[in-house]
Design an enzyme around this catalytic site. Sequence first.
Site, PDB file in Angstrom:
ATOM      1  N   GLY A   1       0.755  -1.248   0.000  1.00 17.49           N
ATOM      2  CA  GLY A   1       0.000   0.000   0.000  1.00 17.49           C
ATOM      3  C   GLY A   1       0.781   1.291   0.000  1.00 17.49           C
ATOM      4  O   GLY A   1       0.214   2.368  -0.197  1.00 17.49           O
TER       5      GLY A   1
ATOM      6  N   GLU B   1       3.657  -6.951   1.536  1.00 21.05           N
ATOM      7  CA  GLU B   1       3.543  -7.275   0.104  1.00 21.05           C
ATOM      8  C   GLU B   1       3.331  -6.029  -0.739  1.00 21.05           C
ATOM      9  O   GLU B   1       2.251  -5.811  -1.276  1.00 21.05           O
ATOM     10  CB  GLU B   1       2.438  -8.316  -0.124  1.00 21.05           C
ATOM     11  CG  GLU B   1       1.184  -8.024   0.644  1.00 21.05           C
ATOM     12  CD  GLU B   1       0.192  -9.180   0.672  1.00 21.05           C
ATOM     13  OE1 GLU B   1       0.607 -10.339   0.540  1.00 21.05           O
ATOM     14  OE2 GLU B   1      -1.006  -8.884   0.820  1.00 21.05           O
ATOM     15  N   PRO B   2       4.396  -5.241  -0.884  1.00 19.81           N
ATOM     16  CA  PRO B   2       4.304  -4.043  -1.720  1.00 19.81           C
ATOM     17  C   PRO B   2       4.283  -4.388  -3.215  1.00 19.81           C
ATOM     18  O   PRO B   2       4.936  -5.350  -3.638  1.00 19.81           O
ATOM     19  CB  PRO B   2       5.589  -3.287  -1.376  1.00 19.81           C
ATOM     20  CG  PRO B   2       6.549  -4.339  -0.919  1.00 19.81           C
ATOM     21  CD  PRO B   2       5.730  -5.409  -0.271  1.00 19.81           C
ATOM     22  N   GLY B   3       3.541  -3.614  -3.962  1.00 25.98           N
ATOM     23  CA  GLY B   3       3.539  -3.767  -5.417  1.00 25.98           C
ATOM     24  C   GLY B   3       4.014  -2.477  -6.050  1.00 25.98           C
ATOM     25  O   GLY B   3       5.129  -2.352  -6.558  1.00 25.98           O
ATOM     26  N   ARG B   4       3.155  -1.443  -5.944  1.00 24.41           N
ATOM     27  CA  ARG B   4       3.423  -0.161  -6.594  1.00 24.41           C
ATOM     28  C   ARG B   4       4.773   0.439  -6.183  1.00 24.41           C
ATOM     29  O   ARG B   4       5.527   0.906  -7.030  1.00 24.41           O
ATOM     30  CB  ARG B   4       2.296   0.805  -6.218  1.00 24.41           C
ATOM     31  CG  ARG B   4       2.309   2.112  -6.979  1.00 24.41           C
ATOM     32  CD  ARG B   4       1.326   3.112  -6.353  1.00 24.41           C
ATOM     33  NE  ARG B   4       0.049   2.542  -6.035  1.00 24.41           N
ATOM     34  CZ  ARG B   4      -1.026   2.594  -6.815  1.00 24.41           C
ATOM     35  NH1 ARG B   4      -0.969   3.208  -7.972  1.00 24.41           N
ATOM     36  NH2 ARG B   4      -2.163   2.056  -6.413  1.00 24.41           N
TER      37      ARG B   4
ATOM     38  N   ARG C   1      -4.976   3.966 -16.075  1.00 21.08           N
ATOM     39  CA  ARG C   1      -5.134   4.585 -14.748  1.00 21.08           C
ATOM     40  C   ARG C   1      -5.743   5.997 -14.810  1.00 21.08           C
ATOM     41  O   ARG C   1      -6.582   6.322 -13.984  1.00 21.08           O
ATOM     42  CB  ARG C   1      -3.809   4.580 -13.986  1.00 21.08           C
ATOM     43  CG  ARG C   1      -3.277   3.157 -13.730  1.00 21.08           C
ATOM     44  CD  ARG C   1      -2.169   3.108 -12.697  1.00 21.08           C
ATOM     45  NE  ARG C   1      -2.653   3.418 -11.376  1.00 21.08           N
ATOM     46  CZ  ARG C   1      -2.529   4.569 -10.770  1.00 21.08           C
ATOM     47  NH1 ARG C   1      -1.883   5.555 -11.371  1.00 21.08           N
ATOM     48  NH2 ARG C   1      -3.022   4.764  -9.579  1.00 21.08           N
TER      49      ARG C   1
ATOM     50  N   TYR D   1      -8.911   6.099 -12.553  1.00 24.64           N
ATOM     51  CA  TYR D   1      -8.776   6.718 -11.215  1.00 24.64           C
ATOM     52  C   TYR D   1      -8.456   8.207 -11.288  1.00 24.64           C
ATOM     53  O   TYR D   1      -8.067   8.795 -10.286  1.00 24.64           O
ATOM     54  CB  TYR D   1      -7.627   6.059 -10.438  1.00 24.64           C
ATOM     55  CG  TYR D   1      -7.600   4.562 -10.474  1.00 24.64           C
ATOM     56  CD1 TYR D   1      -8.563   3.811  -9.814  1.00 24.64           C
ATOM     57  CD2 TYR D   1      -6.589   3.880 -11.156  1.00 24.64           C
ATOM     58  CE1 TYR D   1      -8.525   2.426  -9.833  1.00 24.64           C
ATOM     59  CE2 TYR D   1      -6.540   2.501 -11.180  1.00 24.64           C
ATOM     60  CZ  TYR D   1      -7.510   1.781 -10.519  1.00 24.64           C
ATOM     61  OH  TYR D   1      -7.460   0.408 -10.547  1.00 24.64           O
TER      62      TYR D   1
ATOM     63  N   CYS E   1     -10.919   5.590 -29.307  1.00 25.99           N
ATOM     64  CA  CYS E   1     -12.172   6.247 -29.669  1.00 25.99           C
ATOM     65  C   CYS E   1     -12.988   6.493 -28.424  1.00 25.99           C
ATOM     66  O   CYS E   1     -13.998   5.832 -28.180  1.00 25.99           O
ATOM     67  CB  CYS E   1     -12.947   5.387 -30.651  1.00 25.99           C
ATOM     68  SG  CYS E   1     -12.122   5.391 -32.217  1.00 25.99           S
ATOM     69  N   GLU E   2     -12.523   7.397 -27.615  1.00 25.78           N
ATOM     70  CA  GLU E   2     -13.170   7.683 -26.354  1.00 25.78           C
ATOM     71  C   GLU E   2     -12.659   9.052 -25.892  1.00 25.78           C
ATOM     72  O   GLU E   2     -11.443   9.230 -25.719  1.00 25.78           O
ATOM     73  CB  GLU E   2     -12.776   6.583 -25.366  1.00 25.78           C
ATOM     74  CG  GLU E   2     -13.457   6.688 -24.069  1.00 25.78           C
ATOM     75  CD  GLU E   2     -13.961   5.344 -23.535  1.00 25.78           C
ATOM     76  OE1 GLU E   2     -14.109   4.366 -24.307  1.00 25.78           O
ATOM     77  OE2 GLU E   2     -14.213   5.302 -22.350  1.00 25.78           O
TER      78      GLU E   2
HETATM   79  N1  LLP Z   1      -1.742  -7.033  -1.183  1.00 31.32           N
HETATM   80  C1  LLP Z   1      -3.030  -7.094  -1.509  1.00 31.32           C
HETATM   81  C2  LLP Z   1      -3.881  -8.099  -0.880  1.00 31.32           C
HETATM   82  C3  LLP Z   1      -3.553  -6.205  -2.446  1.00 31.32           C
HETATM   83  O1  LLP Z   1      -4.841  -6.262  -2.749  1.00 31.32           O
HETATM   84  C4  LLP Z   1      -2.704  -5.249  -3.070  1.00 31.32           C
HETATM   85  C5  LLP Z   1      -3.219  -4.324  -4.079  1.00 31.32           C
HETATM   86  C6  LLP Z   1      -1.355  -5.247  -2.708  1.00 31.32           C
HETATM   87  C7  LLP Z   1      -0.901  -6.139  -1.744  1.00 31.32           C
HETATM   88  C8  LLP Z   1      -0.360  -4.296  -3.312  1.00 31.32           C
HETATM   89  O2  LLP Z   1      -0.667  -2.972  -3.047  1.00 31.32           O
HETATM   90  P1  LLP Z   1       0.362  -1.810  -3.500  1.00 31.32           P
HETATM   91  O3  LLP Z   1       1.607  -1.979  -2.684  1.00 31.32           O
HETATM   92  O4  LLP Z   1       0.609  -1.989  -4.940  1.00 31.32           O
HETATM   93  O5  LLP Z   1      -0.354  -0.561  -3.177  1.00 31.32           O
HETATM   94  N2  LLP Z   1      -5.124  -0.905  -9.866  1.00 31.32           N
HETATM   95  C9  LLP Z   1      -5.010   0.060  -8.785  1.00 31.32           C
HETATM   96  C10 LLP Z   1      -4.377  -0.533  -7.570  1.00 31.32           C
HETATM   97  C11 LLP Z   1      -5.125  -1.741  -7.028  1.00 31.32           C
HETATM   98  C12 LLP Z   1      -4.437  -2.345  -5.846  1.00 31.32           C
HETATM   99  C13 LLP Z   1      -5.012  -3.676  -5.574  1.00 31.32           C
HETATM  100  N3  LLP Z   1      -4.415  -4.366  -4.496  1.00 31.32           N
HETATM  101  C14 LLP Z   1      -4.217   1.266  -9.279  1.00 31.32           C
HETATM  102  O6  LLP Z   1      -3.792   1.266 -10.441  1.00 31.32           O
HETATM  103  O7  LLP Z   1      -4.017   2.225  -8.549  1.00 31.32           O
END
Ligand code: LLP
Length: 472
Positions: free
Chosen positions: A282, A324-327, A364, A368, A395-396
Amino acid sequence: MTTVLNSLRQEAVTTNSPQDNATSLNSLSPNQQLLPLTAVVNANDHLEIGGCDVVELVQQYGSPLYILDEVSLRTACQQYRDALVKHYQGASQVLYASKAWSCLAVCAIVGSEGLGIDVVSAGEILTAVRAGVSPSLIYFHGNNKSLDELSYALEVGCTIVVDNWHELKTLASLAKEQALSVAFTAPRIMLRLTPGIECHTHEYIQTGHIDSKFGFDPNEIEAVFAFVAGSSLNCIGIHAHIGSQIFELQPHQDIGGVMVQWFKLAGEKYGLQFSELNIGGGLGIRYVESDDPPSIEEWIKAVSAGVTEAFVTAGLALPKLLCEPGRSLVGATCATAYTIGGSKTVPDIRTYVTIDGGMSDNPRPITYQSKYRAVVANQMSAPLSQTVTIAGKHCESGDILIKDIKLPETKAGDTLVVFGTGAYNYSMASNYNRLPKPAAVVVQGGDSSLIIKRETREDLLRQDCLPERLRK
Ligand code: LLP
């Protein structure tokens, strides 16, 4: 030479954490940077990432092109790992939330840095496994995992983060069937709970508040623990994730205090000895100058302090801490290069500059209202003499990538580079209007390698079937 890059970098570096020019790249927190760490302007006045001239990359691989900076990605992985070692006394494990960008190369890079992988589908499991990640480090999420996906996950041997009653009961009966075989090992599961912590982010990406489609309602927790205690499932801990693109530290710091009561209850009343606590991902990133996220280390420090205080106060041993970071791992490590086409000026209103991609490679902004920054990679020191709106080719009307951005005078054929596109761009890309998905390259030390091939027109027809009676 004064270039637009200096101003973006200056902002990025000084707003949050003043550093002098001698600061080495890997002491910067990639999530606080607008630019990949290796971005510079070269002698041709072109943008260079990972030692590669972006204009030449587009000549070689075409556009749109996702450009992944390996140094930035490895630095982000190392910062998460090192911060946990520094600020948390117990065992720990970082998992990369591969929903941000699941592909073999990204999983292989983060895997080689010792990270595990959070997956949400059989496709993401397959990608992590084929990238060489050990199943013991793969954690399977999702609020409606199919029977096929659950069976596949059990076969592979990953840990399943159970989201709801339906899934719990399905898994318990799968385990019961398998328990008869000699080779039986109880499936490793965790339970996802909704912690009731609110945070400030876009409504669609908040997940920790009580009215969420994810996780068990805490009011049912005793019934869930009782069920698990009577099953052949090996429940190793609990999980919570409160949302994404979060800039405040307090909500994440509070997770430990909420989760510890359930840890204690499970052990004392139901004999469930949990060992792992997963506090989700997050942490936000800087997309535009005004974004001001904490650094990776500050985030880990806050989370660790919250968990440590809660467990010490409760008289419990420190759990293995998972996040569990993603972004914040992959977001700032990638930029997308486009080729500029024509432009349209609506007098006294705005000038639209069009590019050869849009909402299909970056959904995005339209989903969003996300904001991005961009530069013209082949004229980095030209004065920013016009304010334009970058329009995608779909086309939007809403397919606008960036509204009102200052750019130099542009002409057809220029290369526009948008930053911060590593997370939730390729992974959410579509073939809307039958556009082929772009290619991706990884760059490092002047080398570039293809990591995702560009789709061809023929690829677009690969899954189509034309019934005999419709053929001419
Ligand atoms: N763990 C779980 C259970 C999650 O649902 C998520 C993200 C993460 C970890 C990773 O979160 P992060 O570190 O990336 O914030 N598509 C949206 C974001 C959706 C996030 C969904 N879950 C966007 O483009 O902003």
